[in-house]
Design an enzyme around this catalytic site. Structure first.
Site, short mmCIF file in Angstrom:
data_model
loop_
_atom_site.label_atom_id
_atom_site.label_comp_id
_atom_site.label_asym_id
_atom_site.label_seq_id
_atom_site.Cartn_x
_atom_site.Cartn_y
_atom_site.Cartn_z
CG HIS A 1 19.65 -19.41 17.96
ND1 HIS A 1 18.35 -19.23 18.66
CD2 HIS A 1 19.29 -18.98 16.53
CE1 HIS A 1 17.47 -18.80 17.84
NE2 HIS A 1 17.98 -18.46 16.69
CG ASP B 1 19.81 -22.11 9.73
OD1 ASP B 1 18.94 -22.69 9.08
OD2 ASP B 1 19.54 -20.82 10.34
CB ILE B 2 17.65 -27.25 8.42
CG1 ILE B 2 16.57 -26.71 9.17
CG2 ILE B 2 18.30 -28.37 9.26
CD1 ILE B 2 15.36 -27.41 9.29
CD GLU C 1 13.37 -18.17 14.24
OE1 GLU C 1 14.42 -18.51 14.12
OE2 GLU C 1 12.90 -17.19 14.38
CG HIS D 1 21.99 -16.92 13.07
ND1 HIS D 1 21.24 -18.00 12.10
CD2 HIS D 1 21.09 -16.58 13.79
CE1 HIS D 1 20.01 -17.98 12.69
NE2 HIS D 1 19.81 -17.09 13.64
#
Length: 132
Positions: A92, A28-29, A87, A94
């Site tokens: 996905h 994750d950026i 968003e 995490h």
């Protein structure tokens, strides 16, 4: 094609942590802790529960291997899993290394890590993933 599909296809750079023909994992950026990783299906599907049963089972098994790699790379009490995020219209997961449950609070300040450190983190996770 959504942003996560472009990342999995290599059209947008990412910090790759693991992959196979059906799934892709990358940092994750905007991590909440070091090692915060996203796991996605390569197939575009917005909602995890729209996935077929066999696909979601494979997805979870892949995520489990990534979680083991994260725990080996970054010793922690557990690796937490969260499925959230509206968003990006692409399923996905995490995966977040946890020392306490507070590490899973998405309201925590995001880390700003230098590119070189992000690369080192991803490489460390990928090296552990390849051992599994």
């Amino acid at each position: 094609m959504d942003i996560f599909s472009k990342i999995a296809a290599g059209e947008i750079p990412s910090y790759k942590c693991a992959e196979n023909e059906r799934f892709y994992a990358f940092l994750d950026i905007n991590p909440i802790v070091k090692g915060h990783t996203l796991v996605i299906p390569r197939r575009e599907v917005d909602y995890i529960f729209d996935m077929e049963d066999d696909e979601i089972a494979e997805y979870q098994v892949f995520a489990k291997k990534v979680a083991i790699a994260i725990k080996n790379a970054f010793p922690c009490v557990k690796v937490g899993e969260a499925v959230l995020g509206l968003e990006v219209p692409h399923a996905h997961i995490h995966l977040i290394p946890m020392q306490s449950e507070k590490d899973m609070l998405f309201s925590n300040p995001k880390l700003q890590l230098p590119e070189e450190e992000m690369k080192e983190i991803a490489d460390k996770i990928y090296a552990e993933f390849k051992k599994l």
